[in-house]
Design a protein around this motif. Structure first.
Motif, PDB file in Angstrom:
ATOM      1  N   ARG A 227       0.917  -1.342  -0.014  1.00  0.00           N
ATOM      2  CA  ARG A 227      -0.096  -0.190  -0.009  1.00  0.00           C
ATOM      3  C   ARG A 227       0.914   1.276   0.021  1.00  0.00           C
ATOM      4  N   PRO A 228       0.380   2.359  -0.635  1.00  0.00           N
ATOM      5  CA  PRO A 228       1.294   3.470  -0.736  1.00  0.00           C
ATOM      6  C   PRO A 228       1.087   4.216   0.703  1.00  0.00           C
ATOM      7  N   ARG A 229       2.089   5.117   0.894  1.00  0.00           N
ATOM      8  CA  ARG A 229       2.177   5.866   2.094  1.00  0.00           C
ATOM      9  C   ARG A 229       0.977   6.563   2.525  1.00  0.00           C
ATOM     10  N   THR A 230       0.741   6.999   3.946  1.00  0.00           N
ATOM     11  CA  THR A 230      -0.614   7.420   4.094  1.00  0.00           C
ATOM     12  C   THR A 230      -0.497   9.166   3.951  1.00  0.00           C
ATOM     13  N   LEU A 231      -1.512   9.829   3.977  1.00  0.00           N
ATOM     14  CA  LEU A 231      -1.304  11.433   3.744  1.00  0.00           C
ATOM     15  C   LEU A 231      -0.816  12.152   4.796  1.00  0.00           C
ATOM     16  N   THR A 232      -0.764  11.555   6.173  1.00  0.00           N
ATOM     17  CA  THR A 232      -0.431  12.239   7.337  1.00  0.00           C
ATOM     18  C   THR A 232       1.064  11.699   7.736  1.00  0.00           C
ATOM     19  N   SER A 233       1.457  10.878   6.948  1.00  0.00           N
ATOM     20  CA  SER A 233       2.891  10.388   7.258  1.00  0.00           C
ATOM     21  C   SER A 233       3.972  11.058   7.043  1.00  0.00           C
ATOM     22  N   THR A 234       5.093  10.954   7.723  1.00  0.00           N
ATOM     23  CA  THR A 234       6.155  11.805   7.560  1.00  0.00           C
ATOM     24  C   THR A 234       6.862  11.470   6.113  1.00  0.00           C
ATOM     25  N   VAL A 235       6.635  10.440   5.701  1.00  0.00           N
ATOM     26  CA  VAL A 235       7.199   9.979   4.105  1.00  0.00           C
ATOM     27  C   VAL A 235       6.384  10.773   3.264  1.00  0.00           C
ATOM     28  N   PHE A 236       5.218  10.950   3.401  1.00  0.00           N
ATOM     29  CA  PHE A 236       4.500  11.822   2.388  1.00  0.00           C
ATOM     30  C   PHE A 236       4.903  13.294   2.605  1.00  0.00           C
ATOM     31  N   ALA A 237       5.031  13.670   3.764  1.00  0.00           N
ATOM     32  CA  ALA A 237       5.475  15.281   3.761  1.00  0.00           C
ATOM     33  C   ALA A 237       6.754  15.286   3.371  1.00  0.00           C
ATOM     34  N   ASP A 238       7.808  14.243   3.313  1.00  0.00           N
ATOM     35  CA  ASP A 238       9.243  14.366   2.693  1.00  0.00           C
ATOM     36  C   ASP A 238       9.091  14.313   1.308  1.00  0.00           C
ATOM     37  N   ASP A 239       8.178  13.187   0.707  1.00  0.00           N
ATOM     38  CA  ASP A 239       7.812  13.288  -0.570  1.00  0.00           C
ATOM     39  C   ASP A 239       7.497  14.557  -1.243  1.00  0.00           C
ATOM     40  N   ILE A 240       6.387  15.339  -0.553  1.00  0.00           N
ATOM     41  CA  ILE A 240       5.974  16.736  -1.117  1.00  0.00           C
ATOM     42  C   ILE A 240       6.964  17.819  -1.173  1.00  0.00           C
ATOM     43  N   HIS A 241       7.895  17.695  -0.175  1.00  0.00           N
ATOM     44  CA  HIS A 241       8.901  18.694  -0.069  1.00  0.00           C
ATOM     45  C   HIS A 241       9.905  18.477  -1.252  1.00  0.00           C
ATOM     46  N   ALA A 242      10.243  17.256  -1.424  1.00  0.00           N
ATOM     47  CA  ALA A 242      11.254  16.931  -2.373  1.00  0.00           C
ATOM     48  C   ALA A 242      10.785  17.430  -3.781  1.00  0.00           C
TER      49      ALA A 242
END
Length: 447
Positions: A227-242
């Protein structure tokens, strides 16, 4: 196969050719023979590459085409050599059939079946040239009427065998689900769910890939990504920033070379990785059999990978709670994602036009992982090869891993994918490629 009745040939033919029962596969020469014709498996793989460039099918549809052609070439050769387990055509060629002729006929017949518009302009002339070269080489120094008869017989048997194999595989794939019609899929409006993206705002492209029969894998869910990362995860935040910083159309932190690489690697993955494999096979002077297995493994691994990825895109994209939306949707709407570490930027646009299908998992990186894994299982990492993309300067690489890394990072530099998606997708392709290489076309002697 129509050639079942041709497995035994006249004793006189074998006397002329000085062959004994159980003799090695009949070809016109080895890699060490300076008088031998060029490796026609490699030459017709190059014709496949040229055809893909000229016809320009969608990136996601190209692996299936390559797999059909190279599977036919492999089974045509293997029906003469009988060294590996077959893929789809389990028959045996007539004794004495020329392997090169079978390879040429299999490649030509599948290419004409898949790309009929290329027949008169390119494929017919190449086919005629290959067969004429085989006749010339076979007859060199042996101009007797008897020798002429033997050469023509060997070539004709090879052509008929290769043609039969090609039609068997074309018929098998004619109803594999790729050409069927399926309901339009456009994701959904939930936060995090994929929805059509600018500028076309179109529905999912190449939807039939999610329903196409596999080549070697048992099913398109055998290697389904997690399953993909969740919206509230740190991974997703890092993805967005990158991707927000690197993938933006203007004001990006990319270097000029990274911008150029994003554009270069937007081209067909099938073309790029066949180019790499072709040059390695040519440089190492691989035999017909090893070349045939290499190209079949490469293209089938990519085909089963892209069909796995499209199935997962279609599945996860249909689930409102899974995160499959593209950066071009996620970044402007970040205020609604519930993640305190993401900040919206209205009007944010990516460098490259976003493809019309769910973000997770990713197509290009999965193909990079599959193809690089096949090549790394057959060659050392340190290789020199040159890749081309229409309208872009060519790129010369000195390692397989570096090309793989550039191709993967290009999806982030282009603003189309998140880093975590790229990593998972590459790993999925790598696992599928290893499975294909281990379980298909196995040596019959157990090696």
């Amino acid at each position: 196969m129509r050639h079942a009745a041709l497995r035994t040939t006249a004793a006189g033919l074998f006397a002329v050719m000085a062959l004994a029962p159980g003799a090695p596969v009949q070809t016109l020469g080895s890699a060490e023979d300076s008088t031998a014709p060029s490796n026609l498996v490699i030459e017709w793989n190059q014709i496949l590459i040229d055809t893909l460039i000229a016809a320009a099918p969608p990136n996601a549809a190209s692996p299936r085409l390559g797999a059909i052609v190279q599977a036919a070439v492999f089974d045509a050769y293997n029906g003469i050599d009988q060294r590996y387990t077959p893929l789809f055509a389990a028959g045996r060629a007539p004794e004495g059939a020329l392997a090169e002729a079978a390879v040429v006929a299999a490649a030509y017949t599948t290419l004409v079946g898949l790309f009929p518009s290329r027949q008169a302009a390119a494929l017919d002339p190449a086919y005629a040239a290959s067969l004429e070269a085989l006749r010339d080489h076979c007859l060199t120094g042996h101009r007797s009427h008897e020798r002429l008869h033997v050469c023509e017989k060997r070539i004709q048997d090879g052509v008929e065998w290769g043609t039969d194999v090609a039609h068997t595989i074309l018929d098998l794939r004619a109803n594999d689900g790729f050409s069927a019609s399926y309901p339009v899929f456009a994701g959904g409006p939930a936060i995090g769910q994929w929805r059509p993206t600018p500028p076309a705002f179109g529905s999912m492209s190449n939807p039939s890939l999610a329903f196409t029969d596999m080549f070697v894998l048992a099913s398109s869910t055998q290697f389904q990504p997690e399953r993909p990362r969740t919206l509230t995860s740190t991974v997703f935040a890092d993805d967005i920033h990158a991707v927000k910083a690197l993938g933006r159309q203007t004001g990006s932190t990319r270097t000029d070379d990274q911008t150029a690489l994003a554009r270069f690697w937007e081209a067909s993955a099938s073309v790029h990785w066949n180019q790499a494999a072709n040059q390695m096979a040519r440089d190492r002077r691989l035999s017909l059999g090893r070349s045939a297995r290499l190209f079949a493994t490469l293209n089938i691994a990519m085909a089963d990978t892209i069909q796995t990825i499209w199935t997962a895109k279609r599945f996860y994209g249909s689930v409102a709670t899974e995160v499959t939306w593209r950066p071009v949707s996620a970044i402007p709407l970040a205020e609604a994602d519930g993640n305190p570490d993401t900040v919206p930027e209205p009007g944010w646009l990516p460098l490259m036009t976003t493809p019309s299908h769910p973000e997770y998992p990713a197509g290009h990186p999965s193909l990079n992982g599959a193809a690089a894994t096949v090549l790394l299982r057959h060659f050392t990492d340190r290789q020199t090869f040159t890749l081309t993309s229409v309208g872009q300067p060519s790129r010369t690489y000195t390692s397989i891993s570096l090309a793989r890394a550039d191709g993967n990072q290009a999806r982030v530099w282009g603003g189309m994918h998140y880093p975590s998606t790229v990593a998972i997708s590459d790993a999925t392709g790598a696992a599928i490629a290893e499975f294909v290489d281990r379980h298909a076309m196995r040596r019959l002697d157990g090696r």
